[in-house]
Design an enzyme around this catalytic site. Sequence first.
Site, PDB file in Angstrom:
ATOM      1  N   CYS A 124       0.841  -1.204   0.000  1.00 43.40           N
ATOM      2  CA  CYS A 124       0.000   0.000   0.000  1.00 43.40           C
ATOM      3  C   CYS A 124       0.875   1.252   0.000  1.00 43.40           C
ATOM      4  CB  CYS A 124      -0.892  -0.021   1.242  1.00 43.40           C
ATOM      5  SG  CYS A 124      -1.800   1.507   1.472  1.00 43.40           S
TER       6      CYS A 124
HETATM    7  N1  MHO Z   1      -7.610  -0.766   1.690  1.00 44.31           N
HETATM    8  C1  MHO Z   1      -6.449  -0.745   2.495  1.00 44.31           C
HETATM    9  C2  MHO Z   1      -5.236  -0.246   1.765  1.00 44.31           C
HETATM   10  C3  MHO Z   1      -5.405   1.029   1.045  1.00 44.31           C
HETATM   11  S1  MHO Z   1      -4.150   1.226  -0.004  1.00 44.31           S
HETATM   12  C4  MHO Z   1      -4.150   2.649  -0.710  1.00 44.31           C
HETATM   13  C5  MHO Z   1      -6.692   0.086   3.713  1.00 44.31           C
HETATM   14  O1  MHO Z   1      -7.703   0.743   3.782  1.00 44.31           O
HETATM   15  O2  MHO Z   1      -5.853   0.086   4.612  1.00 44.31           O
HETATM   16  O3  MHO Z   1      -4.062   0.168  -0.897  1.00 44.31           O
END
Ligand code: MHO
Length: 226
Positions: free
Chosen positions: A32
């Site tokens: 991420c």
């Molecule tokens: N959906 C995950 C990761 C977000 S990322 C921009 C979260 O909310 O932590 O992939």
Amino acid sequence: MAGLAQPLARDRLFEDDYVPAAVETASFAMGCFWGPDGLFGVLPGVIRTRVGYAGGTHEAPSYHNLGNHAETVEIDYDPSQIRYGCLLDVFWRNHDGFAKPYSGQYRSIIFYRNAAQRDEACALLTHAESERGIRPVTVLSHADTFTRAEAYHQKYRLQSAFSLRPLVAELLDRYGDFDGFVNSTVSARLNGFVAGWASRDQLVPALHRYGLSEPAKEDLLKTIRS
Ligand code: MHO
């Protein structure tokens, strides 16, 4: 690769109005992108960061339709202040380059821009492999297209801290528009501090360099407690 990725402005984009003589760019995919945005953003010698999608072929990727791209951080840095090898070291130390990613969106990629970056990245990859006795899942790939992610993903931790809304408004006002905010060194640093990549003890002596109002400084110190 010496040369300016984007024109530089003297107007407080940098700490202490510092303007680097040359700027190079590194990019990494390592999960991420919110994390590495702050991780690299807080490092001295890093000038700007932005997050986006790279490594795939899908046209016009977006967060909910990124096709075969991976979440990627781009880092502009001053090579006289921080070496590419140091960025690579931070890359390896802050994610698991041996674990199969949860999905392609989070795969591990070093995007090189020239032969020097490629060779250095390749040497470290070989080193990691010989140390662990297994091949990393990390791949080396030539930096190709990069599509900047949606505004809310940029400097995510700084933008999403409720108590820092006035500070963010102050930065937006200072830099004139959202691009200026994203491209500012100060935003990169503050995003890293808010995300906990550097400590309050490191923030306190640096705080006077960011040109913030007194209330914004107070909000920041209240938000960053350790
Ligand atoms: N959906 C995950 C990761 C977000 S990322 C921009 C979260 O909310 O932590 O992939």
